[in-house]
Design a protein around this motif. Sequence first.
Motif, PDB file in Angstrom:
ATOM      1  N   SER A  30      41.504  34.721  46.934  1.00 57.35           N
ATOM      2  CA  SER A  30      41.364  36.274  46.777  1.00 57.35           C
ATOM      3  C   SER A  30      42.228  36.751  47.659  1.00 57.35           C
ATOM      4  O   SER A  30      42.873  36.154  48.690  1.00 57.35           O
ATOM      5  CB  SER A  30      39.810  36.353  47.264  1.00 57.35           C
ATOM      6  N   HIS A  31      42.362  38.216  47.600  1.00 56.20           N
ATOM      7  CA  HIS A  31      43.453  38.885  48.162  1.00 56.20           C
ATOM      8  C   HIS A  31      42.928  40.265  48.758  1.00 56.20           C
ATOM      9  O   HIS A  31      42.317  40.884  47.733  1.00 56.20           O
ATOM     10  CB  HIS A  31      44.606  39.028  47.303  1.00 56.20           C
ATOM     11  N   LEU A  57      33.054  44.928  38.338  1.00 55.82           N
ATOM     12  CA  LEU A  57      34.184  45.754  38.579  1.00 55.82           C
ATOM     13  C   LEU A  57      35.042  44.582  39.558  1.00 55.82           C
ATOM     14  O   LEU A  57      34.310  44.410  40.773  1.00 55.82           O
ATOM     15  CB  LEU A  57      33.767  46.895  39.549  1.00 55.82           C
ATOM     16  N   PHE A  58      36.003  44.121  39.086  1.00 61.27           N
ATOM     17  CA  PHE A  58      36.707  43.172  39.761  1.00 61.27           C
ATOM     18  C   PHE A  58      38.071  43.346  40.072  1.00 61.27           C
ATOM     19  O   PHE A  58      38.961  43.135  39.399  1.00 61.27           O
ATOM     20  CB  PHE A  58      36.467  41.831  38.993  1.00 61.27           C
ATOM     21  N   SER A  59      38.382  43.297  41.504  1.00 57.17           N
ATOM     22  CA  SER A  59      39.563  43.429  42.315  1.00 57.17           C
ATOM     23  C   SER A  59      40.488  42.362  42.583  1.00 57.17           C
ATOM     24  O   SER A  59      41.675  42.103  42.538  1.00 57.17           O
ATOM     25  CB  SER A  59      39.681  44.281  43.128  1.00 57.17           C
ATOM     26  N   GLY A  60      39.685  41.080  42.469  1.00 57.74           N
ATOM     27  CA  GLY A  60      40.400  39.923  43.008  1.00 57.74           C
ATOM     28  C   GLY A  60      40.325  39.626  44.507  1.00 57.74           C
ATOM     29  O   GLY A  60      40.754  38.676  45.078  1.00 57.74           O
ATOM     30  N   GLY A  61      39.393  40.590  45.293  1.00 56.84           N
ATOM     31  CA  GLY A  61      39.430  40.615  46.607  1.00 56.84           C
ATOM     32  C   GLY A  61      38.360  39.739  47.072  1.00 56.84           C
ATOM     33  O   GLY A  61      37.316  39.306  46.257  1.00 56.84           O
ATOM     34  N   ARG A 106      43.502  38.493  40.693  1.00 56.04           N
ATOM     35  CA  ARG A 106      42.131  38.423  39.854  1.00 56.04           C
ATOM     36  C   ARG A 106      42.040  37.344  38.982  1.00 56.04           C
ATOM     37  O   ARG A 106      40.975  36.545  38.705  1.00 56.04           O
ATOM     38  CB  ARG A 106      42.195  39.668  39.051  1.00 56.04           C
ATOM     39  N   GLN A 107      43.017  36.698  38.222  1.00 55.00           N
ATOM     40  CA  GLN A 107      43.013  35.694  37.468  1.00 55.00           C
ATOM     41  C   GLN A 107      42.983  34.310  38.101  1.00 55.00           C
ATOM     42  O   GLN A 107      42.223  33.651  37.674  1.00 55.00           O
ATOM     43  CB  GLN A 107      44.415  35.463  36.563  1.00 55.00           C
ATOM     44  N   ALA A 108      43.582  34.356  39.519  1.00 54.65           N
ATOM     45  CA  ALA A 108      43.228  33.067  40.029  1.00 54.65           C
ATOM     46  C   ALA A 108      42.097  32.812  40.437  1.00 54.65           C
ATOM     47  O   ALA A 108      41.434  31.791  40.416  1.00 54.65           O
ATOM     48  CB  ALA A 108      44.391  33.235  41.309  1.00 54.65           C
ATOM     49  N   VAL A 109      41.246  33.770  40.825  1.00 57.94           N
ATOM     50  CA  VAL A 109      39.717  33.699  41.081  1.00 57.94           C
ATOM     51  C   VAL A 109      38.845  33.464  39.977  1.00 57.94           C
ATOM     52  O   VAL A 109      37.991  32.575  40.078  1.00 57.94           O
ATOM     53  CB  VAL A 109      39.438  34.965  42.054  1.00 57.94           C
ATOM     54  N   ARG A 110      39.267  34.172  38.904  1.00 59.59           N
ATOM     55  CA  ARG A 110      38.399  33.828  37.925  1.00 59.59           C
ATOM     56  C   ARG A 110      38.570  32.600  37.366  1.00 59.59           C
ATOM     57  O   ARG A 110      37.431  31.562  36.899  1.00 59.59           O
ATOM     58  CB  ARG A 110      38.948  34.759  36.463  1.00 59.59           C
TER      59      ARG A 110
END
Length: 240
Positions: free
Chosen positions: A202-203, A16-20, A55-59
């Motif tokens: 991340s944010h 479960l991925f929020s990008g945080g 999310r996409q930046a972290v991935r």
Amino acid sequence: MSDFTSSTPAASALVLFSGGQDSATCLAWALERFVRVETVGFDYGQRHVVEMQARQAVRNRMVEALPQWADRLGPDHVVDLTGYGRIAESALTADRKIELDARGLPTTFVPGRNLVFLTTAAALADRRGLEVLVGGMCETDYSGYPDCRNDTIQAMARALSLGLDKPVVIETPLMWLTKAQTWDLAHRIGGDALVELIIEDSHTCYQGDRTHRHAWGYGCGDCPACELRAAGHAEWVASR
């Protein structure tokens, strides 16, 4: 970890991925352990589109920070839950002041958010053949959300296992960690490269602020999410 376990070691996971910060750390944790890892994000009408962008930046950066497991990272899925977000209005989905409500809960609390997320993720995992759900829920350093508590997650694992008539395993690697320990976990998994990724990409900020850069990352510095993240980073740095 939930009480429902399969007889063989799991090989795949849905994060479960929020990008945080927390979900980025959980994604790295999952990549270290499972040979196949997919991610799922939820558009529930968040006020700040920056969360979905993060999310996409972290991935994308994760495969650079952890190249040894880059081939384990599979597809990303985004689920439209904007209808739910309109029902469960909060300071994260509407222009409301961040404060405590009559129950003593912060107005950033989205009622039942993790319950909805886990149910949706379990359905996706079932259809994708993914064995474990991984979430960044934590009740050690957190904002007091009742759906982040371990008892809630255990109850959800049981309900989903009964409802799907198969074991549903929910891993919450951050449940008993402080924010300082979460920073330390990221460093142990991916070293300076992963920590720098979390800082830069991340944010967490509830205000969606990407203009102010701090030692711990971008954010307003004043909202509860920024305060937790900043305090944890300072404690981790001081302990090194």
